[in-house]
Design a protein around this motif. Structure first.
Motif, PDB file in Angstrom:
ATOM      1  N   LEU A  59       0.852  -1.191   0.000  1.00  0.00           N
ATOM      2  CA  LEU A  59       0.000   0.000   0.000  1.00  0.00           C
ATOM      3  C   LEU A  59       0.888   1.242   0.000  1.00  0.00           C
ATOM      4  O   LEU A  59       1.873   1.308   0.721  1.00  0.00           O
ATOM      5  N   ASP A 120      -6.611   9.203  -4.950  1.00  0.00           N
ATOM      6  CA  ASP A 120      -6.206   9.204  -3.549  1.00  0.00           C
ATOM      7  C   ASP A 120      -4.694   9.171  -3.379  1.00  0.00           C
ATOM      8  O   ASP A 120      -4.141   9.782  -2.477  1.00  0.00           O
TER       9      ASP A 120
ATOM     10  N   ILE B 386      -7.669  14.869   3.490  1.00  0.00           N
ATOM     11  CA  ILE B 386      -8.314  13.750   4.195  1.00  0.00           C
ATOM     12  C   ILE B 386      -7.453  13.278   5.369  1.00  0.00           C
ATOM     13  O   ILE B 386      -7.966  12.741   6.348  1.00  0.00           O
ATOM     14  N   HIS B 387      -6.147  13.519   5.279  1.00  0.00           N
ATOM     15  CA  HIS B 387      -5.277  13.071   6.367  1.00  0.00           C
ATOM     16  C   HIS B 387      -5.326  14.012   7.557  1.00  0.00           C
ATOM     17  O   HIS B 387      -5.319  13.564   8.700  1.00  0.00           O
ATOM     18  N   LEU B 397     -17.646  14.079   1.878  1.00  0.00           N
ATOM     19  CA  LEU B 397     -17.864  12.966   0.954  1.00  0.00           C
ATOM     20  C   LEU B 397     -19.333  12.550   0.960  1.00  0.00           C
ATOM     21  O   LEU B 397     -19.918  12.278  -0.102  1.00  0.00           O
ATOM     22  N   PHE B 459     -14.229  16.579  -4.638  1.00  0.00           N
ATOM     23  CA  PHE B 459     -13.700  15.864  -3.477  1.00  0.00           C
ATOM     24  C   PHE B 459     -12.274  15.400  -3.725  1.00  0.00           C
ATOM     25  O   PHE B 459     -11.400  15.548  -2.879  1.00  0.00           O
ATOM     26  N   GLY B 460     -12.062  14.839  -4.916  1.00  0.00           N
ATOM     27  CA  GLY B 460     -10.755  14.247  -5.209  1.00  0.00           C
ATOM     28  C   GLY B 460      -9.643  15.279  -5.163  1.00  0.00           C
ATOM     29  O   GLY B 460      -8.588  15.034  -4.571  1.00  0.00           O
ATOM     30  N   VAL B 461      -9.872  16.433  -5.755  1.00  0.00           N
ATOM     31  CA  VAL B 461      -8.799  17.423  -5.808  1.00  0.00           C
ATOM     32  C   VAL B 461      -8.587  18.058  -4.438  1.00  0.00           C
ATOM     33  O   VAL B 461      -7.463  18.305  -4.020  1.00  0.00           O
ATOM     34  N   LEU B 464      -8.053  14.539  -1.578  1.00  0.00           N
ATOM     35  CA  LEU B 464      -7.193  13.371  -1.819  1.00  0.00           C
ATOM     36  C   LEU B 464      -5.857  13.806  -2.403  1.00  0.00           C
ATOM     37  O   LEU B 464      -5.663  14.962  -2.765  1.00  0.00           O
ATOM     38  N   GLY B 465      -4.964  12.855  -2.548  1.00  0.00           N
ATOM     39  CA  GLY B 465      -3.648  13.154  -3.112  1.00  0.00           C
ATOM     40  C   GLY B 465      -2.763  13.891  -2.119  1.00  0.00           C
ATOM     41  O   GLY B 465      -2.872  13.712  -0.904  1.00  0.00           O
ATOM     42  N   HIS B 466      -1.877  14.728  -2.654  1.00  0.00           N
ATOM     43  CA  HIS B 466      -0.954  15.499  -1.819  1.00  0.00           C
ATOM     44  C   HIS B 466      -1.308  16.973  -1.865  1.00  0.00           C
ATOM     45  O   HIS B 466      -1.945  17.430  -2.794  1.00  0.00           O
ATOM     46  N   ARG B 570       3.523  -0.714   3.896  1.00  0.00           N
ATOM     47  CA  ARG B 570       3.425   0.676   3.452  1.00  0.00           C
ATOM     48  C   ARG B 570       4.711   1.032   2.713  1.00  0.00           C
ATOM     49  O   ARG B 570       5.798   0.911   3.260  1.00  0.00           O
ATOM     50  N   PRO B 572       6.622   3.610  -0.616  1.00  0.00           N
ATOM     51  CA  PRO B 572       6.445   4.830  -1.423  1.00  0.00           C
ATOM     52  C   PRO B 572       5.648   4.536  -2.689  1.00  0.00           C
ATOM     53  O   PRO B 572       5.449   3.382  -3.061  1.00  0.00           O
TER      54      PRO B 572
END
Lengths: 314, 680
Positions: A59, A120, B386-387, B397, B459-461, B464-466, B570, B572
């Protein structure tokens, strides 16, 4: 309480879970033959899924709960859709839960979360896949709804089981609108299940992939679930087409002996659908992304024409 | 003794008015004022909500005559199921937003005085309550103006920036142009009610009792529709909406988008179904076509946005369009005397009214939380929230899933009902409608699918992501009152999605009042879990079972797969083996909508430039590319710019009359008197 419908429902889930990988294998086998290659056999998808289930999950560090939740949701919505479409019998307790519009909604929710999962991780490919998938879906989904609406107008119901029963009772007249709807439906199946000429399920060539780009980072049991759900989706679209346009063979109700016959007819129809699918896929080349507008636009137009001709000729 | 709904509603309005006074008194104690006033506002909203629920449930009609206002022209208030329903919608969202505001407004403390915000917030909600309770043209227009003026000052709250002032100005101009239409419409109706003899026709009761000639009724309807369209943001009168809603504080945006637009829907329904009553079918067709255009263009504009709140504002335009589609269908069915189908269509559209209030309120509250935490509205600078904001992300969401019309959330129910109404249309006798209805269903389907793409992007932009911005700020989750407001809205979204039969049963008196038919009994005929709007063999849906079914499969698949402990490593990013993946390589809001921009680009005026900034020796080896994209509303260029320019031109010409010399002005008055004497 009559347990019979619940037994059928359970049977239908099992049949779907079992037959989906075989159907995917069948399509792959036909494709290999048509291209002069040796096929890995009908049961290769099973082996792939088993292999993936036994592997650990790798993951990405940045993955959030959405990324981990999506495979389960995609699998769940595909399986639930299998309980709604009359595969073996119309006598399903879940059939009243959802009609065709809800069915489209179930596929939409799976796609929604897959697209989110693609974004994500925060890679370029994931976002690219999501963007393209949602663009294609935003043209394919309305076309699909319109095609289905045409059928449900002809059968005076949006419930699939009911539609099958109306066709059985001989109340459906063959109309030009149905031909339009069928044509549109075939185009949409290619788009929704990610087949050539819309998307190539076999490629991981970076710039052409759509669906694969969203699930690039998946591994282990997550990937197994997504792959399995994808096979179920392909199979379900074939069975949905069968139920809406050629339901013959599906057990009407209450008759236990009709089930084996229904199973036999289902195999027959899936086999034929696989042949047609492979013929289309071998005959066409994958389209450039922006040519897809024309492809999906014509599907949408055909479906709308179908509904228009129903309204005008009625 | 139980208080009647009208007692509750009027005490709620009084609470809001006193609350505004209290806020002005507590000017020196800002923190205390925020806590007390928003708590009182939530109590007031809750009272209004209860009053509305009771009215609709009981199907009662109560009237109050207030001996205020001008002599001989008392104010009339009335609570019938229609006003009760809108009272419920306004009260419910105001309650959630007031709870949220307790936390949200704390962010302004110490930076600027929030007294004005609170005073006008109270006037705003009180105005909306009064609009839906008004039973004569006078109080209707007065409360309409109170609502408009209060919201103008709320939009102007952060008046330091020039774009906020421009947005507020545009808003007040469009609001007043619309108000003129409504005023004239009521003038026609009131005049006809008494044959232009006296003023007693200004009450809605007098209008109800009158049979209007078709010509006059059409004029009144068109004027009213224009006026309410300006408020609801119907294309092409929508341009103020994406300017004004984003610049207001987010709690106010939630109310403006969630419920203020609905007062215009209320006005359209009130004027057509209740006051005029008998109308030709083409009125419905007009509303339907406007709804379809609005819905489709609204969502396409929303997809093009990169400012989160602007995106939400444009999506409100879309949803108003969807509501109008239902209203229009229902008017067509009423005109052709299909009361049952009219009841289905109007229930669908009012259900969507309630749904949109909740999920758009939720989404604006979420956008407010994002802005509160990051001080950034541009999605191209956000990402990965989200983090750091798990609660806000999950709740936002829920709003996205609802608004994208995905089962089992509430947006799906109303869209499903609207589709059912479309599918029952072949019985219509007009050939034009036979063409229109399939096209309508097609564009509604297209709108729904585009909405899903739009909210994947939103939502995604954002979440989510960085993180995409230049510096990585320390972002923290928002405080509990804000979370609580959003949680309640999200839970209501889910409840409305899985318990539709109960809501439709509750709304039964409403469709009976408007169309004379009820669908509650047939919708719930199979039991509370199954929604069968017309007949079980026609169509059925069970949100509850879809929800539980998905939940059951997800849980059992999860458990089955975790019997054997599998490891999760986990690592990279992989990204096809690319090295050095940077946050800048992610898809952002602009790139996400690029394919759709290319497909539907002809709707907008788009200017796109790529320029080589600096290069290594030759332009073929660029070091830096500059990309500029400008998307504008064609309506602005075609419709508004000419009007604005010509009004400036006329103003300049007329300005020459102003000499600044008293002699000139005396001559003007003298000439005017002579002219009047000659001609009258």
């Amino acid at each position: 309480m009559n347990l019979y419908p619940f037994v059928i429902e359970l049977l239908q889930f099992l049949v779907l879970l079992g037959i989906a990988p075989v159907f995917a294998g069948w399509v792959k086998m036909l494709k290999c033959w048509s291209q002069g290659r040796t096929s890995p056999g009908l049961f290769q998808p099973y082996r792939d899924i088993m292999k993936l289930f036994s592997k650990d999950v790798v993951l990405a560090e940045n993955a959030s709960w959405i990324f981990r939740f999506t495979p389960y949701l995609v699998f769940g919505s595909a399986l639930l859709a299998g309980g709604i479409i009359p595969i073996l019998s119309t006598d399903l307790p879940l059939a009243a839960t959802a009609d065709v519009i809800v069915l489209v909604g179930l596929f939409a929710i799976a796609r929604f979360f897959t697209a989110l999962a693609g974004m994500d991780i925060g890679t370029a490919f994931g976002g690219m896949g999501s963007s393209r998938e949602m663009t294609i879906a935003s043209l394919a989904e309305p076309a699909m709804l319109m095609a289905i609406f045409t059928m449900s107008l002809a059968n005076k119901s949006t419930s699939l089981s009911q539609m099958v029963q109306v066709i059985y009772s001989g109340q459906t007249v063959l109309r030009p609108s149905i031909a339009f709807a069928l044509l549109a439906f075939i185009l949409i199946v290619l788009a929704e299940t990610g087949r050539i000429p819309v998307d190539n399920p076999a490629t991981h060539l970076e710039l052409t992939m759509i669906h694969e780009a969203m699930i690039l980072e998946y591994s282990g049991r997550h990937l197994a679930l997504i792959e399995w759900a994808g096979m179920m989706k392909l199979c379900l679209f074939m069975l949905l087409g069968a139920a809406a346009f050629a339901p013959w063979g599906i057990a009407a109700s209450g008759d236990l002996y009709a089930i084996p016959a229904a199973f036999f007819f289902m195999i027959l129809k899936l086999g034929a659908a696989g042949v047609v699918l492979v013929l289309i896929e071998t005959g066409l080349a994958k389209m450039r992304l922006f040519r897809l507008t024309e492809f999906l636009g014509s599907a949408f137009l055909l479906a709308t024409l179908g509904m228009l001709s129903y309204f005008i000729l009625e | 003794m139980m208080a009647t709904p009208s007692d509750l509603a009027s005490s709620s309005v009084i609470i809001f008015l006193l609350n505004a006074l209290l806020a002005a008194l507590l000017n020196q104690r800002q923190r205390l004022m925020t806590d007390i006033c928003f708590s009182l506002a939530s109590v007031g909203s809750l009272l209004g909500f209860i009053a509305g629920v009771l009215t609709v449930a009981g199907g009662t009609t109560e009237k109050i005559v207030l001996l205020l206002g001008l002599p001989d022209l008392p104010f009339h208030l009335r609570l019938d199921p229609l006003s009760g329903f809108f009272l419920t919608v306004i009260g419910l969202l105001s309650f959630f937003v007031s709870v949220y505001s307790t936390g949200y407004v704390r962010g302004f403390l110490g930076k600027r005085s929030v007294t004005g915000l609170i005073v006008f917030y109270c006037f705003f909600i009180a105005g909306m309550f009064l609009v839906v309770m008004a039973d004569d043209a006078l109080i209707f227009l007065i409360s309409w103006e109170v609502m408009a003026a209060a919201s103008y000052f709320l939009v102007l709250f952060e008046h330091g920036q020039i774009e906020n002032r421009r947005a507020a100005f545009l808003y007040i101009v469009v609001a007043h142009v619309g108000a003129i239409g409504i005023l004239l419409s009521f003038g026609i109706l009131a005049g006809l009610a008494t044959g232009f003899r006296d003023f007693s026709g200004y009450t809605f009761d007098a209008m109800r009792a009158t049979q209007f000639p078709v010509g006059w009724a059409t004029a009144a309807f068109l004027l009213a529709f224009f006026g309410f369209a300006a408020k609801a943001g119907i294309v092409p009168l929508h341009v103020w909406l994406p300017e004004a809603h984003p610049v207001a504080p987010s709690n106010v945006s939630a109310l403006m988008s969630g419920v203020m637009l609905k007062t215009a829907i209320y006005g359209i329904i009130r004027v057509t179904f209740d006051l005029i009553k008998v109308f030709p079918w083409w009125w419905g067709a007009l509303v339907l076509v406007m709804g379809l255009i609005t819905a489709l263009l609204g969502i396409l504009f929303a997809l093009m946005q990169k400012d989160l709140k602007r995106l939400l504002a444009y999506s409100s335009v879309e949803n108003v369009g969807i509501i109008l589609i239902g209203v229009g269908l229902s008017m067509v069915f009423t005109a052709f005397k299909f009361p049952l189908l009219a009841a289905l269509a109007v229930t669908a559209s009012l259900y969507h009214t309630l749904n949109h209030a909740l999920f758009k309120g939720l989404l604006f509250m979420g956008a407010g939380a994002v802005h509160h935490a990051t001080h950034e509205k541009n999605m191209d600078m956000l990402g990965g929230l989200i983090h750091s904001m798990p609660w806000t992300a999950a709740l936002f969401l829920a709003g996205c899933v609802s608004i994208s019309a995905l089962p089992p959330f509430n947006g799906f129910v109303s869209e499903w009902l609207t589709f059912q109404a479309f599918l029952l249309s072949p019985s219509l006798p007009s050939p034009l409608l036979k063409l229109l209805v399939p096209m309508g269903a097609a564009s509604l389907a297209l709108t729904g699918a585009l909405a899903a793409a739009c909210f994947v992007k939103a939502f995604g932009v954002t979440f989510l992501g960085h993180w995409r911005g230049p510096r990585n700020p320390r972002i923290h989750e928002v405080n509990w009152p804000m979370r609580l407001g959003m949680i309640m809205a999200a839970v209501s979204c889910l409840c409305l999605g899985i318990l539709p039969t109960m809501v439709i049963d509750w709304m039964d008196t409403l469709s009976a009042q408007l169309t004379g038919a009820r669908i509650g009994a047939s919708a719930g005929a199979y039991g509370w879990m199954w929604l069968t709007p017309v007949a079980p063999e026609r169509a059925s849906y069970s949100g509850m079972i879809v929800f539980l079914g998905i939940l059951a499969v997800v849980v059992s698949a999860y458990l089955l797969l975790h019997v054997r402990p599998g490891k999760i490593h986990r690592v990279p990013l992989w990204d096809c083996g690319f090295e050095k993946v940077t946050p800048g390589m992610q898809y952002n809001a602009t790139s996400f909508s690029m394919p759709i921009r290319r497909i539907f680009g002809f709707f907008f005026s788009i200017r796109e430039h790529v320029r080589v900034g600096s290069h290594a020796g030759h332009a073929a080896f660029p070091k830096r590319l500059l990309y500029t994209l400008r998307i504008r509303d064609r309506f602005w260029l075609w419709l508004y710019k000419p009007v604005a320019l010509s009004s400036f031109w006329i103003a300049r010409k007329l300005g020459r009359l102003q000499q600044g010399r008293i002699q000139a002005y005396l001559i003007y008055s003298f000439i005017t008197i002579i002219v009047l004497l000659v001609f009258l």
